[in-house]
Design a protein around this motif. Structure first.
Motif, short mmCIF file in Angstrom:
data_model
loop_
_atom_site.label_atom_id
_atom_site.label_comp_id
_atom_site.label_asym_id
_atom_site.label_seq_id
_atom_site.Cartn_x
_atom_site.Cartn_y
_atom_site.Cartn_z
N LEU A 719 0.82 -1.21 0.00
CA LEU A 719 0.00 0.00 0.00
C LEU A 719 0.86 1.26 0.00
O LEU A 719 0.54 2.24 -0.65
CB LEU A 719 -0.93 -0.01 1.22
N LEU A 720 1.97 1.21 0.75
CA LEU A 720 2.84 2.39 0.81
C LEU A 720 3.70 2.48 -0.45
O LEU A 720 4.26 3.52 -0.76
CB LEU A 720 3.72 2.35 2.05
N GLY A 721 3.78 1.36 -1.17
CA GLY A 721 4.58 1.34 -2.40
C GLY A 721 4.13 2.42 -3.36
O GLY A 721 4.96 3.06 -4.01
N MET A 722 2.81 2.64 -3.41
CA MET A 722 2.30 3.66 -4.32
C MET A 722 2.87 5.03 -3.98
O MET A 722 3.25 5.80 -4.87
CB MET A 722 0.77 3.69 -4.22
N ALA A 723 2.93 5.35 -2.67
CA ALA A 723 3.48 6.63 -2.25
C ALA A 723 4.95 6.74 -2.68
O ALA A 723 5.41 7.80 -3.11
CB ALA A 723 3.34 6.80 -0.74
N VAL A 724 5.67 5.63 -2.56
CA VAL A 724 7.09 5.64 -2.93
C VAL A 724 7.23 5.82 -4.45
O VAL A 724 8.08 6.60 -4.91
CB VAL A 724 7.79 4.36 -2.45
N VAL A 725 6.37 5.13 -5.20
CA VAL A 725 6.44 5.26 -6.66
C VAL A 725 6.21 6.72 -7.06
O VAL A 725 6.94 7.29 -7.89
CB VAL A 725 5.38 4.35 -7.34
N ILE A 726 5.22 7.35 -6.42
CA ILE A 726 4.95 8.76 -6.74
C ILE A 726 6.15 9.62 -6.37
O ILE A 726 6.53 10.53 -7.10
CB ILE A 726 3.66 9.22 -6.02
N ALA A 727 6.77 9.30 -5.24
CA ALA A 727 7.95 10.06 -4.83
C ALA A 727 9.08 9.91 -5.85
O ALA A 727 9.79 10.87 -6.16
CB ALA A 727 8.43 9.60 -3.45
N VAL A 728 9.22 8.70 -6.40
CA VAL A 728 10.26 8.47 -7.41
C VAL A 728 9.95 9.29 -8.65
O VAL A 728 10.85 9.92 -9.25
CB VAL A 728 10.36 6.97 -7.75
N ILE A 729 8.68 9.31 -9.03
CA ILE A 729 8.28 10.15 -10.15
C ILE A 729 8.67 11.60 -9.87
O ILE A 729 9.11 12.33 -10.76
CB ILE A 729 6.76 10.03 -10.40
N GLY A 730 8.51 11.99 -8.60
CA GLY A 730 8.89 13.34 -8.20
C GLY A 730 10.37 13.61 -8.43
O GLY A 730 10.75 14.70 -8.89
N VAL A 731 11.20 12.63 -8.12
CA VAL A 731 12.64 12.81 -8.33
C VAL A 731 12.92 12.96 -9.83
O VAL A 731 13.66 13.86 -10.24
CB VAL A 731 13.44 11.62 -7.73
N VAL A 732 12.31 12.09 -10.63
CA VAL A 732 12.49 12.18 -12.08
C VAL A 732 12.07 13.57 -12.57
O VAL A 732 12.77 14.23 -13.34
CB VAL A 732 11.65 11.10 -12.82
N ASN A 733 10.91 14.00 -12.06
CA ASN A 733 10.34 15.28 -12.45
C ASN A 733 11.30 16.44 -12.14
O ASN A 733 11.62 17.26 -13.00
CB ASN A 733 9.03 15.45 -11.69
N THR A 734 11.78 16.46 -10.89
CA THR A 734 12.67 17.54 -10.48
C THR A 734 13.93 17.56 -11.34
O THR A 734 14.37 18.61 -11.80
CB THR A 734 13.06 17.36 -9.00
N LEU A 735 14.48 16.36 -11.58
CA LEU A 735 15.72 16.31 -12.36
C LEU A 735 15.47 16.76 -13.79
O LEU A 735 16.26 17.53 -14.35
CB LEU A 735 16.26 14.88 -12.36
N ALA A 736 14.35 16.28 -14.36
CA ALA A 736 14.07 16.66 -15.75
C ALA A 736 13.90 18.17 -15.86
O ALA A 736 14.42 18.80 -16.78
CB ALA A 736 12.81 15.94 -16.23
N MET A 737 13.19 18.74 -14.89
CA MET A 737 12.99 20.19 -14.88
C MET A 737 14.32 20.92 -14.70
O MET A 737 14.58 21.93 -15.33
CB MET A 737 12.08 20.56 -13.72
N SER A 738 15.14 20.39 -13.81
CA SER A 738 16.43 21.04 -13.56
C SER A 738 17.29 20.99 -14.81
O SER A 738 17.94 21.97 -15.17
CB SER A 738 17.16 20.35 -12.41
N VAL A 739 17.29 19.85 -15.47
CA VAL A 739 18.09 19.72 -16.69
C VAL A 739 17.60 20.74 -17.71
O VAL A 739 18.38 21.43 -18.36
CB VAL A 739 17.99 18.29 -17.26
N PHE A 740 16.26 20.87 -17.80
CA PHE A 740 15.70 21.83 -18.75
C PHE A 740 16.16 23.24 -18.40
O PHE A 740 16.60 24.00 -19.25
CB PHE A 740 14.18 21.74 -18.73
N GLU A 741 16.06 23.57 -17.10
CA GLU A 741 16.45 24.92 -16.66
C GLU A 741 17.92 25.20 -16.91
O GLU A 741 18.31 26.33 -17.12
CB GLU A 741 16.21 25.04 -15.15
#
Lengths: 843, 261
Positions: A719-741
């Motif tokens: 059940l908590l796995g979903m929260a972790v998966v979303i958090a991982v998506i968050g890391v991908v998101n932040t990095l992708a945005m940072s790379v763009f910036e």
């Protein structure tokens, strides 16, 4: 402004993908839960409705004064005489355990049903419409039995062959004459059903001549409630009648309550997943607005008001949330289907039924997803409103200086201190009354640490950077600087991961500590090698212990007879046993007096009970037994608290006269030195391969309680796995945005000679730093909360002692490391592939 | 008018970079654009070359090709004895790191690093230690001594560009390419920066190739190459701003840019 908002949404669709994914997964979880519980609830309801289909009125014993009326043939005749009644089926049911080929129960313990086969209308055609025959015929003689088809198949029984079964005593054998179908949910979901002719069923399951229930049928269209009232009037005192409708409503209420509790548990975890998503959404909008500063300033310069800017951002968030929620809802249907198969695989045996999509589920999923997105974008939208029109004209594209963290740190410090203080106070609470306080304290501490995370990120990243600097060279330095560049962003990304890991670590520590406690409990007091119990009511006849004691390889078979008494109105547990060989099966420590003196009306009491009641050797103890008789006992010994023996121990000659039936609840078996490993098989055989007899080794006992804890823990992980998966998506998101910036920076680095591999490793290291920061905070916080909150368990579970599962925590940290590396794969590749010239020239 | 570089003593004229029949074509078919059309040119050690031309003349492309930032369609581009066309991305990256220095128009510096860290960045990437004496000389020459601990956002535009020049110089590259280095600066800072570039050529014996469209900036160079339509159409030695402007006006199909000073 609507058009601007929509244009922006389309222009940034790639960048919003990860955010949409976070919203989508959270909503999918919510809608999956809702659809699942609606579907299961409706399937359960359909099934009960079906099983109550031909029940107009049900008559049962009870509901009157203590000595209830007899539900016998006379009562049945009285009911049949009521006008409007078309048929009365007298039914007898109870628990019957059918043995499989090895003498083990063929069905689940709680689904082992037995009933009478009662041909309709006194047996004109000899068939019982409740149990449609599949093969053979219904039982009509005392030595005959019919089984439900599934159980017959499972046990390999054939028509004409023998079936071994047990009710509440030794094994009995019957001849199989038929197999039937049934819609009894308990049987369908893994139980078993054995049918006898009515007289045999009465003999086996109840008192002779009586029924468990009269099922009254009426002509279609009859007012059930009115009929129930008429039946009630015709019944002798002490019997009650309920309409089928009322029964269905009652069961439906029970089903609702149960599905609601499952649903709420899942919704809590869906809520956690959405909460984690908030960080990602907020991060994304903050970054998008920073990138769009000049554009927003231009809008402001040409006359857009602050409010319009805010609205534009919120509309953008709303549309994003709505679209993502809609997709999430569809995905949720998949989750609902998957959830069922997962639970089925774990033995939940849910009834079959179509997927039920209530409009309320659709609406709540869409509303929750959209609201969470808009809410998360609200703070960033305020930031957008603060952009001054003049910024449109500034030539230098310098991001605004980050706002000071002083206020944030102060608030975070206060919240964390308060939370930690509450949790420290919780450690002094000695009972479970502190649960609410502990939850509030945990939430406060977690919130405080989230607020403080930007401050904490500095020393962590610096330290971690120093650790990696040795082998990562300039990429490591750049990654460290990048991670520290925007502490808020790093902190928000890491916080998302931290929340999941705090909960996972907390649950793990408590569960594993509890597991060890259970282990200790088993190991501490029990020195027997096997424990024999019966799944029937009451217990086992004293014959069982004698039989077991006579088997080769058995040193001692000690029966434990359990009862209780009250003294000065307070209930306490009482045990009696074969005192001579007791010490062979339990680690009994006599603190005072002597066990040999426990005879006649002398008793031994546990030190805990002695302390409560201010007893010592020689004190007298007034006792009232369950049969209402009173006696005064003398305390002859005091023993250290022992789980096998409960509060008090007395000689059989003192206790037996007060028992309804002399039965043993447990027989503890100590194997002789050098006994063969087949002892359980020998014991089982000695007991006539009785399916109601349970023979458990110490390992079995341990697994029985520990197995549960493990299952719960793995469910939590899932059940908590979903929260972790979303958090991982968050890391991908932040990095992708940072790379763009940082496109131009990366272009410049490549121009002056940083190889693609260097760029990749720079992005990867930043990702690992963020992930490890979140993981270390989460693990630390989880251990702290588990340590402090665990104190609440001490009173009800004295064997509980905190164990930190280092190996598992190590695994969590390694997983976080892997998450960091994996999350960076795509952004790092993008960064490394950037065209140098285009990057330098880009805005 | 700033003083022109002192007359170069006729030293051994070592060629550090050379283009031979260098062509660069973008796109194909209808959209085919020839950015460089068989350009041959040599750059000599301790010489300050300015490349001028109207926009679209190919001046930036020439620089990018010579610096290993862009690939060549045909012909040859060499730095020292190395043929750039034969190198893969990894080797090109290495070449840029060790043999080439860059100064861009803007955004030269990493905001997360201090001035000193930015200066030594190419050395750090290479995993080499900068020669402290050389570093000191550069820092002093560029007047950055008091600014080394500052972050880029604490420096003025001129100071930022000087840090970029210092960075280009530290690794003692074979050649330094500067792309409109004064484009974002006011005229005073611009003049100062050009003075430093000229100084590094004269006193530190560096080789600088600068792309500009500003005749005043070009007047700091030892020679000016004029490009139009992907070809070198003219060359001017020891130029003055006026001479450059005159030549610009006479370029085929080109209008002279406004002189900025």
């Amino acid at each position: 402004m609507l058009r601007t908002a929509l244009r922006n949404l389309l222009a940034h669709k790639a960048r919003l993908l990860m955010t949409a994914l976070a919203v989508l997964l959270g909503t999918a979880f919510v809608s999956g839960t809702l659809v699942f519980s609606d579907s299961v609830g409706s399937a359960f309801r359909n099934r009960t409705a079906k099983s109550l289909d031909d029940v107009a009125v049900s008559v049962t014993a009870g509901g009157g004064p203590a000595d209830t009326g007899r539900l016998d043939a006379r009562a049945a005749a009285a009911v049949r005489a009521v006008p409007g009644v078309t048929r009365v089926r007298p039914s007898v049911h109870g628990t019957v355990t059918v043995a499989d080929r090895d003498g083990n129960p063929a069905g689940r313990e709680w689904g082992s049903q037995g009933a009478n086969y009662s041909p309709d209308d006194g047996g004109k055609d000899g068939k019982d419409s409740r149990y449609p025959l599949r093969t053979g015929r219904g039982p009509s003689a005392p030595d005959e039995v019919a089984l439900d088809a599934r159980t017959a198949e499972r046990t390999g029984a054939r028509l004409g062959g023998t079936v071994r079964l047990a009710v509440d005593g030794p094994v009995i054998t019957k001849k199989l004459v038929g197999t039937v179908g049934t819609d009894d949910p308990r049987v369908e979901s893994g139980g078993s059903l054995a049918l006898f002719d009515t007289r045999t069923a009465q003999q086996l399951l109840g008192t002779k001549g009586e029924f468990t229930e009269l099922v009254v049928s009426a002509a279609p269209g009859t007012d059930q409630d009115a009929l129930a009232a008429k039946v009630r009037a015709a019944l002798p005192q002490g019997l009650q009648a309920q309409s089928g409708k009322a029964l269905a409503a009652e069961q439906s209420k029970v089903i609702d309550k149960e599905t609601k509790s499952i649903r709420n548990t899942f919704l809590v975890f869906a809520g956690i997943a959405l909460f984690v998503g908030v960080f990602i959404i907020a991060n994304t909008f903050t970054m998008l607005i920073a990138q769009r500063t000049r554009e927003i300033a231009l809008l402001r310069a040409v006359g857009a008001s602050r409010r319009q800017v805010v609205r534009s951002v919120l509309i953008e968030a709303g549309v994003l949330g709505l679209v993502a929620s809609a997709v999430g809802f569809v995905l949720g249907l998949g989750i609902a289907v998957g959830l069922r198969s997962v639970l089925d695989a774990n033995g939940a045996s849910l009834p079959d039924g179509p997927l039920v999509i209530e409009p309320s589920a659709v609406l709540s999923a869409l509303a929750v997803g959209t609201a969470v997105t808009v809410l998360a974008a609200w703070l960033p939208s305020r930031k957008a409103a603060r952009i001054a029109p003049v910024e449109a004209l500034s030539a230098v594209d310098q991001p605004a200086a980050p706002r000071s963290l002083v206020l944030r740190n102060a608030i975070g410090g206060v919240l964390t201190a308060l939370g930690v203080a509450i949790m420290l106070y919780v450690t002094t609470i000695r009972d479970s009354s502190g649960l609410q306080t502990a939850m509030a304290g945990s939430a406060l501490t977690l919130t405080g640490v989230i607020v403080l995370a930007p401050l904490l990120s500095r020393p962590f990243v610096a330290l971690f950077g120093r650790l990696t600097a040795r082998f990562s060279g300039v990429s490591g330095t750049l990654a460290r600087r990048n991670a520290l560049r925007n502490p808020r962003r790093t902190a928000a990304t890491a916080s998302a991961l931290m929340i999941g890991l705090t909960l996972i670590t907390g649950f793990t520590v408590v569960a594993i500590s509890a597991d060890r406690g259970v282990d200790r409990m088993g190991a501490q007091d029990l020195t027997a090698d096997y424990k024999v119990t019966s799944t029937g009511f009451g217990g086992m006849s004293p014959e069982v212990a004698r039989t077991l004691g006579g088997q080769p390889g058995v040193d001692a078979a000690v029966p434990i007879r359990m009862t209780g008494f009250t003294s000065h109105g307070a209930p306490a547990g009482l045990r009696t046993t074969n005192l001579g060989s007791l010490t062979k099966v339990t680690d009994l420590k006599v603190r005072e007096g002597s066990l040999a003196a426990v005879r006649g009306t002398s008793v031994a009491v546990s030190d805990e009970y002695a302390e409560q009641r201010a007893l010592r050797v020689g004190s007298s103890l007034p006792m009232e037994f369950y049969d209402g008789k009173k006696a005064t006992a003398r305390v002859a010994a005091v023993y250290a608290k022992n789980d096998v023996l409960s509060d008090a121990l007395a000689a059989p000659s003192f206790v037996n006269p007060h028992l309804d039936k002399v039965l043993d609840q447990e027989v503890l078996v100590k194997a002789a030195p050098g006994a063969s490993g087949d002892l359980p098989a020998t014991l089982r055989k000695a007991l006539g391969a009785n399916p109601i007899m349970k023979i458990q080794s110490r390992d079995d006992l341990r697994r029985e309680s520990a197995g549960n804890i493990d299952d719960v823990l793995y469910l939590m992980y899932g059940l908590l796995g979903m929260a972790v998966v979303i958090a991982v998506i968050g890391v991908v998101n932040t990095l992708a945005m940072s790379v763009f910036e940082r496109t131009r920076e990366i272009g410049m680095l490549r121009a002056i000679g940083l190889a693609r591999a260097g760029v990749r490793s720079m992005v990867r290291l930043e990702s690992v730093m963020i992930a490890m920061f979140g993981a270390v905070l989460g693990v630390g916080l989880g251990v702290f909360l588990a340590w402090s909150g665990g104190h609440l368990l001490r009173s009800s579970f004295p064997q509980y002692e905190m164990v930190v599962p280092w190996a598992r925590i190590g695994v969590f940290l390694l997983l976080a490391l892997a998450v960091g590396v994996l999350a960076a794969v795509w952004p790092a590749r993008r960064a490394a592939r950037l065209n140098v010239l285009e990057s330098i020239g880009s805005q | 008018m700033p003083a022109a570089a002192p007359p170069a003593t006729p030293r051994a004229r070592t060629v550090v970079a050379r283009a031979t029949a260098l062509s660069k074509v973008y796109g194909h078919g209808e959209t085919r654009v020839t950015a460089l059309d068989s350009v041959s040119v040599e750059f000599h050690r301790a010489e300050f070359t300015a490349i001028m031309g109207p926009s679209g003349s190919g001046k930036s492309t020439l620089m990018h090709c010579m610096a290993g930032l862009d690939t060549v369609s045909s012909g040859s581009a060499r730095i020292g004895d190395t043929e750039l066309a034969s190198l893969g991305d990894r080797q090109l990256t290495r070449l840029r790191r060790d043999k080439v220095g860059f100064v861009f128009q803007a955004f030269n510096l990493l905001p997360t690093l201090t001035a000193l860290e930015n200066i030594t960045l190419p050395m750090d990437i290479a995993g080499r230690r900068p020669d402290p004496e050389w570093l000191g000389q550069i820092v002093t020459t560029l007047g950055l001594s008091g600014r080394l601990g500052h972050r880029p956002n604490q420096l003025s535009g001129g100071q930022q560009q000087r840090v970029a020049v210092a960075r280009a110089l530290t690794a003692k590259p074979e050649i330094i390419f500067a792309d409109e280095p004064t484009g974002n600066l006011d005229s005073r800072s611009g003049a100062e920066l050009l003075g430093f570039l000229a100084e590094s050529v004269r006193a530190l014996e560096q080789t600088v190739v600068m792309v500009t469209h500003d005749p005043v900036a070009a007047s700091y160079a030892d020679r000016v190459l004029f490009l139009a339509d992907g070809r070198i159409v003219d060359e001017l030695h020891r130029p003055t701003a006026d001479a450059v402007l005159d030549r610009m006006r006479s370029l085929p199909g080109a209008h002279a840019p406004d002189p900025r000073s």
